[in-house]
Scaffold this motif. Structure first.
Motif, PDB file in Angstrom:
ATOM      1  N   THR A   1       0.859  -1.180   0.000  1.00  0.00           N
ATOM      2  CA  THR A   1       0.000   0.000   0.000  1.00  0.00           C
ATOM      3  C   THR A   1       0.892   1.226   0.000  1.00  0.00           C
ATOM      4  O   THR A   1       2.111   1.124   0.194  1.00  0.00           O
ATOM      5  CB  THR A   1      -0.905   0.016   1.235  1.00  0.00           C
ATOM      6  N   VAL A   2       0.296   2.385  -0.207  1.00  0.00           N
ATOM      7  CA  VAL A   2       1.079   3.618  -0.198  1.00  0.00           C
ATOM      8  C   VAL A   2       1.774   3.791   1.147  1.00  0.00           C
ATOM      9  O   VAL A   2       2.976   4.107   1.218  1.00  0.00           O
ATOM     10  CB  VAL A   2       0.188   4.837  -0.509  1.00  0.00           C
ATOM     11  N   ASP A   3       1.053   3.571   2.240  1.00  0.00           N
ATOM     12  CA  ASP A   3       1.636   3.743   3.576  1.00  0.00           C
ATOM     13  C   ASP A   3       2.793   2.772   3.815  1.00  0.00           C
ATOM     14  O   ASP A   3       3.834   3.154   4.362  1.00  0.00           O
ATOM     15  CB  ASP A   3       0.568   3.557   4.652  1.00  0.00           C
ATOM     16  N   SER A   4       2.614   1.510   3.414  1.00  0.00           N
ATOM     17  CA  SER A   4       3.686   0.538   3.640  1.00  0.00           C
ATOM     18  C   SER A   4       4.906   0.847   2.786  1.00  0.00           C
ATOM     19  O   SER A   4       6.046   0.662   3.223  1.00  0.00           O
ATOM     20  CB  SER A   4       3.179  -0.882   3.352  1.00  0.00           C
ATOM     21  N   LEU A   5       4.706   1.346   1.571  1.00  0.00           N
ATOM     22  CA  LEU A   5       5.828   1.686   0.700  1.00  0.00           C
ATOM     23  C   LEU A   5       6.584   2.903   1.230  1.00  0.00           C
ATOM     24  O   LEU A   5       7.812   2.986   1.100  1.00  0.00           O
ATOM     25  CB  LEU A   5       5.333   1.945  -0.722  1.00  0.00           C
ATOM     26  N   ILE A   6       5.848   3.861   1.808  1.00  0.00           N
ATOM     27  CA  ILE A   6       6.500   5.036   2.401  1.00  0.00           C
ATOM     28  C   ILE A   6       7.378   4.616   3.573  1.00  0.00           C
ATOM     29  O   ILE A   6       8.470   5.154   3.774  1.00  0.00           O
ATOM     30  CB  ILE A   6       5.438   6.062   2.846  1.00  0.00           C
ATOM     31  N   ALA A   7       6.910   3.642   4.345  1.00  0.00           N
ATOM     32  CA  ALA A   7       7.635   3.214   5.543  1.00  0.00           C
ATOM     33  C   ALA A   7       8.807   2.292   5.238  1.00  0.00           C
ATOM     34  O   ALA A   7       9.731   2.172   6.045  1.00  0.00           O
ATOM     35  CB  ALA A   7       6.664   2.514   6.506  1.00  0.00           C
ATOM     36  N   ASP A   8       8.820   1.620   4.075  1.00  0.00           N
ATOM     37  CA  ASP A   8       9.856   0.631   3.765  1.00  0.00           C
ATOM     38  C   ASP A   8      11.195   1.288   3.430  1.00  0.00           C
ATOM     39  O   ASP A   8      11.273   2.504   3.176  1.00  0.00           O
ATOM     40  CB  ASP A   8       9.420  -0.239   2.578  1.00  0.00           C
ATOM     41  N   ASN A   9      12.236   0.459   3.370  1.00  0.00           N
ATOM     42  CA  ASN A   9      13.574   0.898   2.968  1.00  0.00           C
ATOM     43  C   ASN A   9      13.591   1.182   1.472  1.00  0.00           C
ATOM     44  O   ASN A   9      13.467   0.269   0.653  1.00  0.00           O
ATOM     45  CB  ASN A   9      14.596  -0.181   3.315  1.00  0.00           C
ATOM     46  N   ARG A  10      13.803   2.446   1.103  1.00  0.00           N
ATOM     47  CA  ARG A  10      13.690   2.841  -0.299  1.00  0.00           C
ATOM     48  C   ARG A  10      14.949   2.554  -1.111  1.00  0.00           C
ATOM     49  O   ARG A  10      14.963   2.791  -2.324  1.00  0.00           O
ATOM     50  CB  ARG A  10      13.348   4.328  -0.396  1.00  0.00           C
ATOM     51  N   ASN A  11      16.005   2.089  -0.484  1.00  0.00           N
ATOM     52  CA  ASN A  11      17.247   1.857  -1.210  1.00  0.00           C
ATOM     53  C   ASN A  11      17.390   0.424  -1.715  1.00  0.00           C
ATOM     54  O   ASN A  11      18.355   0.113  -2.411  1.00  0.00           O
ATOM     55  CB  ASN A  11      18.443   2.181  -0.297  1.00  0.00           C
TER      56      ASN A  11
ATOM     57  N   ILE B   1      16.509  -3.179  -3.727  1.00  0.00           N
ATOM     58  CA  ILE B   1      15.958  -3.623  -5.003  1.00  0.00           C
ATOM     59  C   ILE B   1      14.549  -4.167  -4.798  1.00  0.00           C
ATOM     60  O   ILE B   1      13.655  -3.957  -5.633  1.00  0.00           O
ATOM     61  CB  ILE B   1      16.868  -4.691  -5.627  1.00  0.00           C
ATOM     62  N   GLN B   2      14.332  -4.848  -3.668  1.00  0.00           N
ATOM     63  CA  GLN B   2      12.993  -5.370  -3.377  1.00  0.00           C
ATOM     64  C   GLN B   2      11.961  -4.247  -3.352  1.00  0.00           C
ATOM     65  O   GLN B   2      10.845  -4.412  -3.863  1.00  0.00           O
ATOM     66  CB  GLN B   2      12.991  -6.115  -2.040  1.00  0.00           C
ATOM     67  N   TRP B   3      12.334  -3.111  -2.762  1.00  0.00           N
ATOM     68  CA  TRP B   3      11.387  -1.974  -2.683  1.00  0.00           C
ATOM     69  C   TRP B   3      11.071  -1.444  -4.079  1.00  0.00           C
ATOM     70  O   TRP B   3       9.920  -1.154  -4.393  1.00  0.00           O
ATOM     71  CB  TRP B   3      11.987  -0.865  -1.818  1.00  0.00           C
ATOM     72  N   ARG B   4      12.087  -1.337  -4.926  1.00  0.00           N
ATOM     73  CA  ARG B   4      11.865  -0.807  -6.276  1.00  0.00           C
ATOM     74  C   ARG B   4      10.950  -1.728  -7.091  1.00  0.00           C
ATOM     75  O   ARG B   4      10.074  -1.258  -7.827  1.00  0.00           O
ATOM     76  CB  ARG B   4      13.201  -0.637  -6.990  1.00  0.00           C
ATOM     77  N   ILE B   5      11.158  -3.037  -6.960  1.00  0.00           N
ATOM     78  CA  ILE B   5      10.306  -3.978  -7.685  1.00  0.00           C
ATOM     79  C   ILE B   5       8.885  -3.936  -7.125  1.00  0.00           C
ATOM     80  O   ILE B   5       7.905  -3.994  -7.874  1.00  0.00           O
ATOM     81  CB  ILE B   5      10.891  -5.400  -7.590  1.00  0.00           C
ATOM     82  N   LYS B   6       8.779  -3.818  -5.811  1.00  0.00           N
ATOM     83  CA  LYS B   6       7.461  -3.752  -5.186  1.00  0.00           C
ATOM     84  C   LYS B   6       6.714  -2.493  -5.645  1.00  0.00           C
ATOM     85  O   LYS B   6       5.515  -2.542  -5.939  1.00  0.00           O
ATOM     86  CB  LYS B   6       7.616  -3.744  -3.661  1.00  0.00           C
ATOM     87  N   VAL B   7       7.422  -1.375  -5.729  1.00  0.00           N
ATOM     88  CA  VAL B   7       6.818  -0.126  -6.205  1.00  0.00           C
ATOM     89  C   VAL B   7       6.397  -0.257  -7.662  1.00  0.00           C
ATOM     90  O   VAL B   7       5.311   0.182  -8.052  1.00  0.00           O
ATOM     91  CB  VAL B   7       7.798   1.051  -6.027  1.00  0.00           C
ATOM     92  N   ALA B   8       7.256  -0.854  -8.480  1.00  0.00           N
ATOM     93  CA  ALA B   8       6.918  -1.050  -9.893  1.00  0.00           C
ATOM     94  C   ALA B   8       5.673  -1.917 -10.042  1.00  0.00           C
ATOM     95  O   ALA B   8       4.808  -1.651 -10.886  1.00  0.00           O
ATOM     96  CB  ALA B   8       8.099  -1.671 -10.635  1.00  0.00           C
ATOM     97  N   MET B   9       5.557  -2.967  -9.215  1.00  0.00           N
ATOM     98  CA  MET B   9       4.380  -3.830  -9.256  1.00  0.00           C
ATOM     99  C   MET B   9       3.139  -3.070  -8.812  1.00  0.00           C
ATOM    100  O   MET B   9       2.063  -3.199  -9.414  1.00  0.00           O
ATOM    101  CB  MET B   9       4.600  -5.048  -8.353  1.00  0.00           C
TER     102      MET B   9
END
Length: 381
Positions: free
Chosen positions: A300-310, A312-320
């Motif tokens: 979700t938007v909130d979980s993505l804001i809270a996650d580690n943005r650096n 690769i998992q975060w970038r793929i999750k955001v892309a999905m």
């Protein structure tokens, strides 16, 4: 004329007198006629065109700048520009239309009416694919021209950019740049006087543009929308969702554009943004099939804001996440316009395929064996 003759003898190049004109100011008629007799040049009238722009002693008028907007309109109406997606139109505005404006803006103070027309052309083309006003914009132009980190699309404001670029000319005068016209200004007008005490940086145009534009708060979701691993058309859909500018049926029903406000995908609840992208049974089923591939919980938007943005998992999750938003909206529009709908598992598979292709385009080798193994487990590598 002796200098022109010497250059011709040395280089083998000669002037075509039929293409040259001479301009006068502050000389008598006798001197004027004498010079024309010696040179063989014909007397020109202002404004004249040089390198595609009108040249005159005073400020340009609306009529003299009309060719700028005509070129912008012709560029839109050619090369199939109307068929481009929103993302393609943004690229054309930044790389094509604003390039034309920027060329003029670096030399002149453009009349306000022309500046307004330029912004209207860009605005109308972005939302309707046409230079003319046919459709109400989804997002206000003042918000569209904000930087991406502040919730906009990063399109330059034509009026502010004109001021900033002309400000660079002022910097050249102040620094006494090695240009003929600046030498003339300093010798005739400024002479030995000091300009002022401020020395602008080398990036004076962007610095001036940022200084003139009021700063806004950086939005915490901007990195989610404009992550460079996203497919651009997916990002724009999420950007519209974040600004609450989606024409869902609840909005259309209020304006009398449809017979009911029920969700097109499930036909059970009112179609609002929150329902369509989070709780609709069709949407939830697509999420379920995606998690069978990706694992974990759906972002979700909130979980993505809270996650580690650096990571690769975060970038793929955001892309999905962005791809999911785009495909749900695409299927919703497909059901409304064409009256057919893909099965949720097919939609999930297409999202998965898009993400895998995008990751393969962006991925660079990593030393972390855990990350490498995880990428292999989801079939990316």
């Amino acid at each position: 004329m002796r200098a022109f003759s010497s250059f011709s003898n040395a280089s083998g190049l000669s002037m075509n007198n039929a293409k040259y004109e001479i301009f006068f100011n502050g000389v008598t008629e006798d001197i004027r006629e004498g010079i024309k007799l010696v040179t063989g040049f014909r007397e020109g009238t202002m404004p004249f065109r040089y390198l595609g722009v009108p040249i005159k002693a005073g400020r340009l008028t609306k009529q003299e700048c009309s060719s700028l907007t005509e070129k912008m309109v012709s560029r839109i109406r050619g090369l199939g520009a109307k068929k481009l997606s929103y993302t393609g139109r943004i690229t054309l505005i930044n790389a094509g239309l604003n390039t034309l404006h920027n060329y003029w803006a670096q030399m002149f103070i453009i009349p306000k009416s022309i500046i307004n027309h330029i912004m209207a052309i860009c605005r109308n083309y972005l939302w309707d694919g046409s230079p003319d006003y046919h459709r109400v914009p989804l997002v206000a132009w003042d918000k569209v021209t904000l930087p991406k980190k502040e919730g906009g699309l990063g399109i330059k404001k034509a009026d502010v950019w004109n001021v900033a670029t002309v400000g660079k000319l002022v910097n050249w005068v102040y620094c006494k740049a090695d240009r003929l016209w600046i030498m003339w200004i300093n010798d005739v007008y400024i002479k030995n006087q000091d300009w002022h005490g401020y020395s602008p940086p080398s990036d004076a145009i962007w610095g001036g543009y940022d200084w003139i534009c009021p700063a806004h708060m950086t939005l915490n979701w901007s990195a989610i929308v404009w992550n460079n691993w996203n497919i651009p058309k997916h990002s724009l859909t999420t950007w519209l969702i974040m600004h609450e500018r989606m024409n869902v049926k609840s909005k259309l029903f209020r304006f009398g554009c449809c017979e009911d406000d029920l969700c097109i995908l499930c036909q059970r609840q009112t179609e609002i943004v929150e329902h369509l992208f989070t709780s609709c049974t069709y949407t939830v089923t697509v999420q379920h099939h995606l998690l069978q591939w990706y694992g974990g919980s759906f972002p979700t938007v909130d979980s993505l804001i809270a996650d580690n943005r650096n990571s690769i998992q975060w970038r793929i999750k955001v892309a999905m996440f962005n791809a999911f938003q785009y495909f749900i909206w695409f299927q919703r529009n497909n059901a409304r316009i064409n009256e057919w709908l893909l099965r949720p598992e097919v939609v999930a598979r297409r999202i998965e395929e898009d993400i895998k292709r995008r990751v393969n385009q962006k991925f660079r080798a990593v030393d972390d064996q855990t990350v490498f193994s995880w990428l292999q487990s989801i079939g990316v590598l």
